[in-house]
Design an enzyme around this catalytic site. Structure first.
Site, PDB file in Angstrom:
ATOM      1  N   ARG A  18       0.889  -1.164   0.000  1.00  0.00           N
ATOM      2  CA  ARG A  18       0.000   0.000   0.000  1.00  0.00           C
ATOM      3  C   ARG A  18       0.925   1.211   0.000  1.00  0.00           C
ATOM      4  O   ARG A  18       1.710   1.384   0.924  1.00  0.00           O
ATOM      5  CB  ARG A  18      -0.898  -0.018   1.236  1.00  0.00           C
ATOM      6  CG  ARG A  18      -1.878  -1.195   1.221  1.00  0.00           C
ATOM      7  CD  ARG A  18      -2.879  -1.118   2.360  1.00  0.00           C
ATOM      8  NE  ARG A  18      -3.900  -2.157   2.216  1.00  0.00           N
ATOM      9  CZ  ARG A  18      -3.915  -3.302   2.907  1.00  0.00           C
ATOM     10  NH1 ARG A  18      -2.962  -3.562   3.790  1.00  0.00           N
ATOM     11  NH2 ARG A  18      -4.867  -4.180   2.725  1.00  0.00           N
ATOM     12  N   ASP A  37     -16.050  -6.646  -2.277  1.00  0.00           N
ATOM     13  CA  ASP A  37     -16.824  -5.418  -2.046  1.00  0.00           C
ATOM     14  C   ASP A  37     -16.659  -4.384  -3.167  1.00  0.00           C
ATOM     15  O   ASP A  37     -16.611  -3.191  -2.898  1.00  0.00           O
ATOM     16  CB  ASP A  37     -16.436  -4.799  -0.690  1.00  0.00           C
ATOM     17  CG  ASP A  37     -14.956  -4.492  -0.596  1.00  0.00           C
ATOM     18  OD1 ASP A  37     -14.182  -4.960  -1.459  1.00  0.00           O
ATOM     19  OD2 ASP A  37     -14.552  -3.786   0.343  1.00  0.00           O
TER      20      ASP A  37
HETATM   21  O1  F6P Z   1      -7.981  -7.661   1.759  1.00  0.00           O
HETATM   22  C1  F6P Z   1      -8.995  -7.013   2.467  1.00  0.00           C
HETATM   23  C2  F6P Z   1      -8.801  -7.281   3.896  1.00  0.00           C
HETATM   24  O2  F6P Z   1      -8.726  -8.645   3.991  1.00  0.00           O
HETATM   25  C3  F6P Z   1      -9.826  -6.759   4.888  1.00  0.00           C
HETATM   26  O3  F6P Z   1     -10.968  -7.540   5.034  1.00  0.00           O
HETATM   27  C4  F6P Z   1      -9.011  -6.648   6.139  1.00  0.00           C
HETATM   28  O4  F6P Z   1      -9.516  -5.760   7.050  1.00  0.00           O
HETATM   29  C5  F6P Z   1      -7.716  -6.171   5.623  1.00  0.00           C
HETATM   30  O5  F6P Z   1      -7.593  -6.712   4.332  1.00  0.00           O
HETATM   31  C6  F6P Z   1      -6.538  -6.457   6.457  1.00  0.00           C
HETATM   32  O6  F6P Z   1      -5.402  -6.252   5.714  1.00  0.00           O
HETATM   33  P1  F6P Z   1      -3.946  -5.962   6.271  1.00  0.00           P
HETATM   34  O7  F6P Z   1      -3.755  -6.806   7.456  1.00  0.00           O
HETATM   35  O8  F6P Z   1      -3.066  -6.299   5.127  1.00  0.00           O
HETATM   36  O9  F6P Z   1      -3.923  -4.518   6.580  1.00  0.00           O
END
Ligand code: F6P
Length: 326
Positions: A75, A133
């Protein structure tokens, strides 16, 4: 004939099983169309840093069955800035890449839309997130596998719940959406499901436990989506325990197990179709769209629409839980 000669591909945001199958399809469809494919590592972060390599058909051999993403994912805070996106554009110019396929969710498409507008780059998105989603597609890559993972885990918990006469609250992923929770709840015969899209009514839950559950059942499963608004599985379990000290209650949070594993056959086929469709769309001079699947047909949805509109939960499945949990 399209002017596009080199297509870059990246995965961004949370990974999802089937992303590799999509990468394979994009690389091979690109080559099939007489263009060159470039794999960009670490999502937009790698794009900014120029971390990319040309990929041959052989580079994507033997990955259709693997979870995660061979291109890694990230990200990127820098890509949210205009400066970051300008750096990314410089890298694309330098490498002669004239179009992009991005695989990810909402955040990925938001970045892609801005980048495409600012630098006039054709970009096509492929929906890849376990959360399902995204507006404009019935399925996102990874959702089916994640649901299957949850089903397998809940079936196991059901065995021990039944052996000990326990009531389990099981938290599943879905920061903002209840798609995994709802489908898994139907598939596991759960006694209840709590999702972010519907305000949790504790009185309704108590009434179910007192009138339907207690007289007929000695153990049960309530699936709670991570984004449930009243505080999640632990908070709800606490409220129930206070009111019903006679219940033997446990909480299980399934966590990131839901993001990994070999993709299901369904996800592999969806990813393969969407990967090829994304390249087709670029060859057709499409830009700023997501390719999706609606009623088993490929559709094109403008980034604008999929980003701004919320995908509705299937309310008839919610109702089905009420009918089948008596
Ligand atoms: O990929 C989506 C998701 O699985 C969400 O449902 C969850 O809250 C999030 O990713 C958690 O992602 P990370 O632990 O990588 O921040």
């Amino acid at each position: 004939m399209s002017k596009i000669k080199r297509i870059g591909i990246l995965t961004s945001g949370g990974d999802a099983p089937g992303m590799n199958a999509a990468i394979r399809a994009v690389v091979r469809a690109t080559i099939y169309n007489g263009c060159e494919a470039y794999g960009i590592y670490d999502g937009y972060e790698g794009l900014i840093k120029g971390n990319m390599v040309r990929m041959s058909s052989h580079d994507v051999s033997n990955i259709i069955q693997r979870g995660g993403t061979i291109l890694k994912t990230a990200r990127s805070a820098e890509f949210r800035t205009t400066e970051g996106r300008s750096k990314a554009h410089e890298q694309l110019k330098e490498k002669g890449i004239d179009a992009l396929v991005v695989i990810g969710g909402d955040g990925t498409f938001t970045g892609a839309r801005l980048f495409g507008q600012e630098h006039d780059i054709p970009i096509v998105g492929i929906p890849g997130t376990i959360d399902n989603d995204l507006y404009g597609t019935d399925y996102t890559i990874g959702y089916d596998t994640a649901v299957n993972t949850v089903v397998e885990a809940v079936d196991k918990i059901r065995d021990t719940a039944s052996a000990h006469n326990r009531l389990f609250f099981i938290e599943v992923m879905g920061r903002d959406a209840g798609f995994i929770a709802l489908r898994a709840a139907v598939a596991t015969g759960a006694e209840g499901v709590l999702v972010p899209e519907v305000e949790t009514d504790l009185d309704e839950l108590f009434s179910y436990l007192e009138n339907d559950y207690k007289p007929h059942k000695s153990s049960g499963i309530v699936i709670v989506a991570e984004g449930e608004k009243s505080g999640g599985a632990y908070t709800i379990a606490e409220s129930v325990a206070k009111r019903h000290p006679e219940y033997d209650i446990r909480v299980t949070v399934l966590g990131h197990i839901q993001r990994g594993g070999s993709p299901s056959g369904f996800d592999r086929v969806t990813a393969s179709r969407l990967g090829a469709a994304a390249v087709d769309a670029l060859m057709d001079d499409q830009k700023s769209i997501m390719v999706g699947i609606v009623n088993n047909e490929i559709v094109h949805v403008p980034f604008n629409r999929t980003i701004k509109q919320a995908k509705p939960l299937n309310r008839s499945l919610l109702n089905l839980i009420n009918i089948l949990s008596i």
